[in-house]
Design a protein around this motif. Structure first.
Motif, PDB file in Angstrom:
ATOM      1  N   TYR A   1      -1.741  -7.717  -2.355  1.00 35.82           N
ATOM      2  CA  TYR A   1      -0.959  -6.540  -1.992  1.00 35.82           C
ATOM      3  C   TYR A   1      -0.366  -6.796  -0.611  1.00 35.82           C
ATOM      4  O   TYR A   1      -1.104  -7.158   0.311  1.00 35.82           O
ATOM      5  N   ALA A   2       0.925  -6.595  -0.511  1.00 39.97           N
ATOM      6  CA  ALA A   2       1.566  -6.827   0.791  1.00 39.97           C
ATOM      7  C   ALA A   2       1.924  -5.490   1.427  1.00 39.97           C
ATOM      8  O   ALA A   2       2.384  -4.566   0.738  1.00 39.97           O
ATOM      9  N   GLY A   3       1.701  -5.396   2.714  1.00 44.37           N
ATOM     10  CA  GLY A   3       2.040  -4.157   3.414  1.00 44.37           C
ATOM     11  C   GLY A   3       3.545  -3.979   3.479  1.00 44.37           C
ATOM     12  O   GLY A   3       4.246  -4.897   3.918  1.00 44.37           O
ATOM     13  N   LEU A   4       4.055  -2.827   3.031  1.00 42.88           N
ATOM     14  CA  LEU A   4       5.482  -2.551   3.202  1.00 42.88           C
ATOM     15  C   LEU A   4       5.710  -2.281   4.680  1.00 42.88           C
ATOM     16  O   LEU A   4       5.134  -1.357   5.239  1.00 42.88           O
ATOM     17  N   ASN A   5       6.507  -3.126   5.307  1.00 40.38           N
ATOM     18  CA  ASN A   5       6.725  -3.057   6.759  1.00 40.38           C
ATOM     19  C   ASN A   5       5.437  -3.268   7.547  1.00 40.38           C
ATOM     20  O   ASN A   5       5.128  -2.520   8.474  1.00 40.38           O
ATOM     21  N   GLY A   6       4.703  -4.249   7.154  1.00 41.89           N
ATOM     22  CA  GLY A   6       3.543  -4.678   7.937  1.00 41.89           C
ATOM     23  C   GLY A   6       2.362  -3.736   7.852  1.00 41.89           C
ATOM     24  O   GLY A   6       2.128  -3.107   6.818  1.00 41.89           O
ATOM     25  N   ILE A   7       1.645  -3.659   8.945  1.00 38.05           N
ATOM     26  CA  ILE A   7       0.407  -2.889   8.986  1.00 38.05           C
ATOM     27  C   ILE A   7       0.668  -1.398   8.753  1.00 38.05           C
ATOM     28  O   ILE A   7      -0.201  -0.665   8.259  1.00 38.05           O
ATOM     29  N   VAL A   8       1.881  -0.973   9.049  1.00 43.48           N
ATOM     30  CA  VAL A   8       2.268   0.414   8.794  1.00 43.48           C
ATOM     31  C   VAL A   8       2.115   0.721   7.302  1.00 43.48           C
ATOM     32  O   VAL A   8       1.710   1.817   6.919  1.00 43.48           O
ATOM     33  N   GLY A   9       2.422  -0.270   6.479  1.00 41.02           N
ATOM     34  CA  GLY A   9       2.276  -0.102   5.040  1.00 41.02           C
ATOM     35  C   GLY A   9       0.828   0.151   4.640  1.00 41.02           C
ATOM     36  O   GLY A   9       0.553   0.910   3.701  1.00 41.02           O
ATOM     37  N   ALA A  10      -0.102  -0.476   5.340  1.00 36.44           N
ATOM     38  CA  ALA A  10      -1.518  -0.243   5.043  1.00 36.44           C
ATOM     39  C   ALA A  10      -1.908   1.171   5.485  1.00 36.44           C
ATOM     40  O   ALA A  10      -2.562   1.913   4.733  1.00 36.44           O
ATOM     41  N   LEU A  11      -1.494   1.548   6.661  1.00 39.45           N
ATOM     42  CA  LEU A  11      -1.835   2.891   7.161  1.00 39.45           C
ATOM     43  C   LEU A  11      -1.263   3.989   6.262  1.00 39.45           C
ATOM     44  O   LEU A  11      -1.885   5.020   6.045  1.00 39.45           O
ATOM     45  N   ARG A  12      -0.059   3.737   5.743  1.00 38.68           N
ATOM     46  CA  ARG A  12       0.602   4.727   4.866  1.00 38.68           C
ATOM     47  C   ARG A  12       0.220   4.542   3.396  1.00 38.68           C
ATOM     48  O   ARG A  12       0.755   5.222   2.533  1.00 38.68           O
ATOM     49  N   GLU A  13      -0.599   3.563   3.131  1.00 35.18           N
ATOM     50  CA  GLU A  13      -0.975   3.208   1.749  1.00 35.18           C
ATOM     51  C   GLU A  13       0.269   2.845   0.937  1.00 35.18           C
ATOM     52  O   GLU A  13       0.376   3.217  -0.228  1.00 35.18           O
ATOM     53  N   GLU A  14       1.189   2.166   1.601  1.00 37.93           N
ATOM     54  CA  GLU A  14       2.379   1.674   0.898  1.00 37.93           C
ATOM     55  C   GLU A  14       2.201   0.169   0.685  1.00 37.93           C
ATOM     56  O   GLU A  14       2.539  -0.643   1.557  1.00 37.93           O
ATOM     57  N   LEU A  15       1.640  -0.150  -0.470  1.00 40.07           N
ATOM     58  CA  LEU A  15       1.268  -1.540  -0.756  1.00 40.07           C
ATOM     59  C   LEU A  15       2.182  -2.109  -1.825  1.00 40.07           C
ATOM     60  O   LEU A  15       2.327  -1.535  -2.907  1.00 40.07           O
ATOM     61  N   ILE A  16       2.790  -3.224  -1.520  1.00 38.68           N
ATOM     62  CA  ILE A  16       3.676  -3.880  -2.496  1.00 38.68           C
ATOM     63  C   ILE A  16       2.826  -4.704  -3.448  1.00 38.68           C
ATOM     64  O   ILE A  16       2.002  -5.521  -3.021  1.00 38.68           O
ATOM     65  N   ASP A  17       3.032  -4.474  -4.741  1.00 41.20           N
ATOM     66  CA  ASP A  17       2.296  -5.230  -5.756  1.00 41.20           C
ATOM     67  C   ASP A  17       3.007  -6.566  -5.978  1.00 41.20           C
ATOM     68  O   ASP A  17       4.010  -6.640  -6.687  1.00 41.20           O
ATOM     69  N   VAL A  18       2.477  -7.598  -5.379  1.00 36.22           N
ATOM     70  CA  VAL A  18       3.153  -8.901  -5.411  1.00 36.22           C
ATOM     71  C   VAL A  18       3.212  -9.469  -6.833  1.00 36.22           C
ATOM     72  O   VAL A  18       4.121 -10.249  -7.154  1.00 36.22           O
ATOM     73  N   SER A  19       2.301  -9.049  -7.702  1.00 37.52           N
ATOM     74  CA  SER A  19       2.311  -9.576  -9.076  1.00 37.52           C
ATOM     75  C   SER A  19       3.559  -9.123  -9.834  1.00 37.52           C
ATOM     76  O   SER A  19       3.888  -9.682 -10.881  1.00 37.52           O
ATOM     77  N   GLN A  20       4.251  -8.127  -9.312  1.00 40.49           N
ATOM     78  CA  GLN A  20       5.475  -7.648  -9.967  1.00 40.49           C
ATOM     79  C   GLN A  20       6.696  -8.502  -9.614  1.00 40.49           C
ATOM     80  O   GLN A  20       7.763  -8.320 -10.189  1.00 40.49           O
ATOM     81  N   GLU A  21       6.542  -9.396  -8.667  1.00 39.81           N
ATOM     82  CA  GLU A  21       7.681 -10.226  -8.273  1.00 39.81           C
ATOM     83  C   GLU A  21       7.770 -11.449  -9.195  1.00 39.81           C
ATOM     84  O   GLU A  21       6.751 -12.005  -9.597  1.00 39.81           O
ATOM     85  N   SER A  22       8.978 -11.861  -9.474  1.00 40.19           N
ATOM     86  CA  SER A  22       9.161 -13.023 -10.350  1.00 40.19           C
ATOM     87  C   SER A  22       8.654 -14.292  -9.663  1.00 40.19           C
ATOM     88  O   SER A  22       8.636 -14.381  -8.429  1.00 40.19           O
ATOM     89  N   ALA A  23       8.273 -15.257 -10.471  1.00 38.53           N
ATOM     90  CA  ALA A  23       7.810 -16.536  -9.923  1.00 38.53           C
ATOM     91  C   ALA A  23       8.924 -17.194  -9.111  1.00 38.53           C
ATOM     92  O   ALA A  23       8.686 -17.802  -8.069  1.00 38.53           O
TER      93      ALA A  23
END
Lengths: 420, 420
Positions: B40-62
């Motif tokens: 899970y990648a933070g959307l806009n860095g650590i702010v993404g973790a604080l806001r619980e905005e986590l990018i699901d990297v498995s959804q990105e194409s290879a």
């Protein structure tokens, strides 16, 4: 037929590919060694001719001549020196012809923009009158893309590619920072009178709405309120805003932004302060965090990211000039002709200098979008082929290896030093 | 052993190769799918973790994950957000751990500079105390090259290469114009506290006396008289003078040049006005014609001219962070180790974060020449290997093709929005 030598000189602001034209000239002359003798290059352009400082190109290694094709800027030296009109300073033209006569030069190959096209034409005309006819051929070069008749100017495609690539890259930077930091990025690019270079930044766009979001052209009167409203709206919609501004951006009354506001504090009138002026407005009126860049010489010397199309065209016009000389022509300029058809292809044509001199090609109004902040599909269709292909220079120790010429001067034959 | 997920975030100013580290992380996690779940990648860095905005990297194409290796800037978004100390805002750290717990995250992979190393260390320490131990690994990244223990920082080699290439190219430009026009070129580069980036411009030199002729470092107090004398002398000897100035160039009393003189007129204290300040001095005191450039974001996003060595190292530290996580480590950072021997080679080592946090690596004084205007052979020996090799991105339509992520967010599991 006696073999005359050729004189070649670089004029005005240099480009990433002007040496490719020099390479084309020199290689073509070698192929016509039965018709043309040596190539003498002006040390620092036409000033070299006036001072009788002629570089003997035959003294340069074959490797260095080949390397000119991938070497940016003016390897023989260029100059900003505009000859006055014939009426004002006929002696200057007569000196040129005297120097050419002394060194048995029959071909004047002048590589520059509008002013040098004019000089070239005058040399051609006056030499006839003086009974020492010189075939004067102008080779087009300018990053500004403002010469008429030619579809585009060698030099422009590479600066266009540099601007498109840099805009795309810097836009990714501000996009990744904008959540908590920089919201606006302003990128100042060359273009005093014509917005061709700024327009090329639109090639950075891959999808609708991509950066750059605002392009400022010299052709469109700057409206502060409208500009700031567009910046604000873009930041609200996209989180950030990328602005590409021509150095010649001006108000409706013709005042350059670079000559107003903060740049006065620099104590000079030299252009190159549009970006600080704009970010100052953005800070004061909108309170947004910004960054700005000013590419200046970086953009026109960036041979490392030159357009392969541009390199090929620059080389081709250099060769074509020699072919025209061999064919007995004078007072002409090889031009790039865009062939018709759905796929881009080009060839080299010919234009009479009398139709080139003192005419500037502006961006057509239908290349600029209705709101004045972007370009139309017509502009993109025109620009896109010009940045195609990469033509990477060779590297050594992590940096490009560019030609270093010896610049051995021919022995002077004239006493007079012409006071230069 | 239950499979925990990994959290990855980008922090602070981005670089041309930080996404190569992300690529290394993601590809290594995939190889360890028996041990680590999703990234899970933070959307806009650590702010993404604080806001619980986590990018699901498995959804990105290879293809997009592969393309990260050649994509500049922070593809997941970065941020300038420094967590306060534990005493001042313990709640923030607790929120982080709560979010990690909610998403079954056992690995915190934080990609940044000095501040983020400190955050990383605190998360590691606090999570232990809170009974939800998280393995926190810091991945080094900074264009400033100011992290301790590592031989160099991923991100620096590419900006160094950009500066060396650009300096060489722009220097050819001013050299070809100087006979009749521009005599001085000033190039402002990044570096507030350390002069590593400015120092890299010396790699543009091929022979003794080549440009840049003057380098200004934050480490050396600026002396106006001495500077102007050196400019004058260089112009007299070589016809032109190229100056590379760190944005952090300062007077002996610690006042930044960018905060003095003309930049006050901009109405802001943001650095980025050393070049206009310097050219103003040159104009007023020496009366020489000048040009100047300010690369700003262009220099750190210039993936098109990235150092292949830098790309490889950035990718390697990303992978190494995952290997360290799998090996059960925490509170550590992979570092670049320069192996001994006459030929440059490197490997990845490991440093405890407690020794990394809050320490800045300045240029050693013996890297700067005695007169303070250049670098020594020791500096060149250190810098040269870092810019070796080109790693060109793929092009389409004349511009580099960079990854465009979908950034699909994971469904939130926590009610609290943490007021962000």
């Amino acid at each position: 037929m006696s073999k005359k030598n050729a004189f070649y000189a670089q004029s005005g602001g240099v480009t990433a590919v002007i040496n490719a034209s020099a390479c084309g000239v020199i290689e073509a002359v070698r192929e016509h060694h039965d018709r043309i003798g040596n190539v003498y290059a002006g040390l620092n352009g036409i000033v070299g001719a006036l001072r009788e400082e002629l570089i003997d190109v035959s003294q340069e290694s074959a490797d260095n001549i080949t390397a000119l094709r991938h070497t940016p800027s003016g390897a023989f030296g260029s100059c900003r020196y505009k000859l006055k009109s014939l009426e004002e300073n006929r002696a200057e033209y007569e000196r040129l012809i005297e120097v050419f006569k002394a060194h048995d030069i029959g071909y004047f190959l002048y590589n520059g923009g509008g002013d040098s096209a004019d000089t070239c034409l005058k040399v051609s005309q006056l030499s006839e009158k003086m009974g020492y006819p010189i075939q004067a051929i102008h080779i087009p070069k300018t990053v500004d893309n403002d010469l008429p008749l030619t579809d585009n100017c060698p030099g422009f495609g590479s600066v266009a590619k540099y601007i498109a690539v840099s805009t795309r890259e810097a836009s990714l930077d501000v996009a990744s920072m904008c959540a908590t930091s920089t919201k606006v990025f302003v990128f100042e690019v060359m273009g005093r009178h014509a917005g061709w270079i700024a327009a090329a930044s639109a090639l950075a766009q891959d999808q609708q709405g991509d950066a750059p979001h605002i392009i400022l052209f010299p052709e469109v009167a700057f409206d502060k309120e409208k500009f700031l409203a567009k910046v604000q709206q873009t930041v609200e919609e996209k989180g950030h805003c990328v602005v590409v501004a021509s150095e010649g951006t001006q108000y409706a009354d013709g005042t350059f932004l670079a000559d107003s506001g903060t740049t006065d504090a620099f104590g000079h009138k030299q252009l190159g302060g549009v970006a600080p002026t704009l970010v100052n407005m953005i800070k004061q009126e909108l309170g947004l965090k910004y960054h700005w860049a000013l590419a200046d010489y970086l953009q026109r010397s960036a041979r490392h990211i030159a357009s392969a199309t541009d390199v090929a065209q620059a080389y081709a016009v250099g060769r074509a000039a020699v072919e025209m000389a061999v064919a007995g022509k004078s007072g002409v300029m090889p031009i790039i002709v865009r062939d018709s058809g759905p796929e881009y292809s080009w060839s080299v044509g010919e234009a009479p200098l009398i139709e080139v001199a003192n005419r500037e090609k502006m961006m057509p109004r239908d290349y600029i979008s209705e709101d004045g902040f972007g370009v139309t599909q017509a502009a993109l269709d025109y620009l896109l082929p010009l940045i195609q292909g990469e033509d990477y220079p060779p590297y050594k120790n992590g940096v490009p290896q560019y030609a270093r010429l010896k610049k051995v001067l021919v022995e002077k034959k004239l006493k007079e030093n012409f006071g230069m």
